[in-house]
Design a protein around this motif. Sequence first.
Motif, short mmCIF file in Angstrom:
data_model
loop_
_atom_site.label_atom_id
_atom_site.label_comp_id
_atom_site.label_asym_id
_atom_site.label_seq_id
_atom_site.Cartn_x
_atom_site.Cartn_y
_atom_site.Cartn_z
N UNK A 146 -22.70 -32.11 13.74
CA UNK A 146 -21.29 -32.48 13.80
C UNK A 146 -20.40 -31.25 13.65
N UNK A 147 -20.79 -30.34 12.76
CA UNK A 147 -20.01 -29.11 12.59
C UNK A 147 -20.01 -28.28 13.86
N UNK A 148 -21.18 -28.22 14.51
CA UNK A 148 -21.27 -27.46 15.77
C UNK A 148 -20.41 -28.10 16.86
N UNK A 149 -20.45 -29.42 16.93
CA UNK A 149 -19.64 -30.11 17.94
C UNK A 149 -18.15 -29.91 17.68
N UNK A 150 -17.77 -29.97 16.39
CA UNK A 150 -16.35 -29.79 16.05
C UNK A 150 -15.87 -28.39 16.38
N UNK A 151 -16.65 -27.38 16.03
CA UNK A 151 -16.22 -26.00 16.31
C UNK A 151 -16.26 -25.71 17.80
N UNK A 152 -17.19 -26.36 18.52
CA UNK A 152 -17.24 -26.18 19.97
C UNK A 152 -16.00 -26.79 20.62
N UNK A 153 -15.58 -27.98 20.12
CA UNK A 153 -14.37 -28.59 20.65
C UNK A 153 -13.15 -27.72 20.37
N UNK A 351 -11.88 -34.21 2.57
CA UNK A 351 -12.20 -33.15 3.52
C UNK A 351 -12.14 -33.65 4.96
N UNK A 352 -12.55 -34.89 5.18
CA UNK A 352 -12.53 -35.45 6.54
C UNK A 352 -11.08 -35.59 7.04
N UNK A 353 -10.19 -36.07 6.17
CA UNK A 353 -8.79 -36.20 6.57
C UNK A 353 -8.15 -34.83 6.76
N UNK A 354 -8.49 -33.89 5.89
CA UNK A 354 -7.96 -32.53 6.02
C UNK A 354 -8.40 -31.89 7.33
N UNK A 355 -9.67 -32.09 7.72
CA UNK A 355 -10.17 -31.53 8.98
C UNK A 355 -9.47 -32.16 10.17
N UNK A 356 -9.21 -33.45 10.10
CA UNK A 356 -8.53 -34.12 11.22
C UNK A 356 -7.12 -33.55 11.42
N UNK A 357 -6.41 -33.38 10.33
CA UNK A 357 -5.06 -32.84 10.42
C UNK A 357 -5.08 -31.38 10.88
N UNK A 358 -6.05 -30.61 10.41
CA UNK A 358 -6.12 -29.19 10.79
C UNK A 358 -6.42 -29.04 12.28
#
Length: 413
Positions: A146-153, A351-358
């Motif tokens: 998931x981290x790889x997919x998020x950073x790739x996006x 952390x999930x909400x913070x990542x979404x907003x970031x």
Amino acid sequence: MISCACPEFALDNNPDTRAAMERITAAEADLLAARAAFYPQLGVTVEYNRTNNPMYSFGNILNQGLFTNTIDFNDPGTTDAIQAKGVLQYRIYNGGRDAAAMDAAINREQASVFDNETVRLQLQANIVRAFCSIVQAEEVVTARQSALEAISASLAVAQARFEEGSLLKEEVLNLEVQQARAEERLIHARHCLSLAQRGFLRLLGLQGAAVQLDAQGSPAQEIPANPDINRRPELQAMAAQIRMLEAMVRQAEGGHAPTADLFGSYQVDRGAEFGDGSGNSWTTGIRLNYALFNGGRTGAEVERAKALLREAREKRQHLELACTLEMEQAVLALHQEEERLKVTAKMVTSARESARLSRLRFKEGLLLSSELIDTENRLTDAQLSHSLATASRTIAIADLRRAVGLPQFNHGK
């Protein structure tokens, strides 16, 4: 392909449990050997001899009923004999040594049974630990993926902004480095998962199979309501060993007593030198033996048996203290993991909400790549911490149940 719903799957396949069962078989054989002392002993011997020794030769003549007045006692000649003899013997008293040996064998067998239960409980706990390790490793792989997919996006967004001229090349490079680092961590996580699966197979006593866990099919472990160490098989095995050593002291002390045996025999003699002679005879009686002096061997055996008994009692006290400490540590560890699980659950939500907003702010150009990377790392760390806390709680329950001598699940051993 293996589907394992509980640790019981391994009990019939692991070599440690099979070895423990062989020790029980050996103890049962010792018990049978001890019981043999309470049965009469029956033996048969068959012998053929030929001699010109005057004493033996004259004895053969008498046994075969061939004596005549013409026989020279000093030179009766050469004789032969075929002797078949059956002997029955039964010991009626030996100072209680046989009874003590029997008692010792019974307690030795009981100790081996409790030792086997110790092995089984430890194996069950190890299976739960290995099971949780695989589940945790799978969740780590998922988190890393998931981290790889998020950073790739995010990298795709950064490249688009760079092409539009609204983002510096340095920001794109930062995200590319983070993507490579995420790929490296994913590779390591997959390697750890493979190692965990291999360790699980070893506990099952299997090789060369794939592992498929049915985490939903495993019943929930129950937390002991009133934990204590009285059920610990190690303590029960030590109690049986002490009883065995007490019996061995009585057995050694029986060496000071005499022995008494009843015996009887029937003998058939036949010969050919003096014709077709034959004779049968029987003997019965009682035999009493008493050792007046044996160099102090019996006293030494008694003292050795008593010393082993005293040592075992000291070991029992040490084991009781160790088991108590182990149980207390398990209770504290479970309390810690339950508190930790609550905290990490809140961490993941935040952390999930913070990542979404970031991610939204970065897409709009309001956030630097380094700040986005920090946010993504915090989310991954929170997810991993929660996964570790979940597995650690299950392992803590397993350790507590083992510490109080309970199987991992109440449906059976």
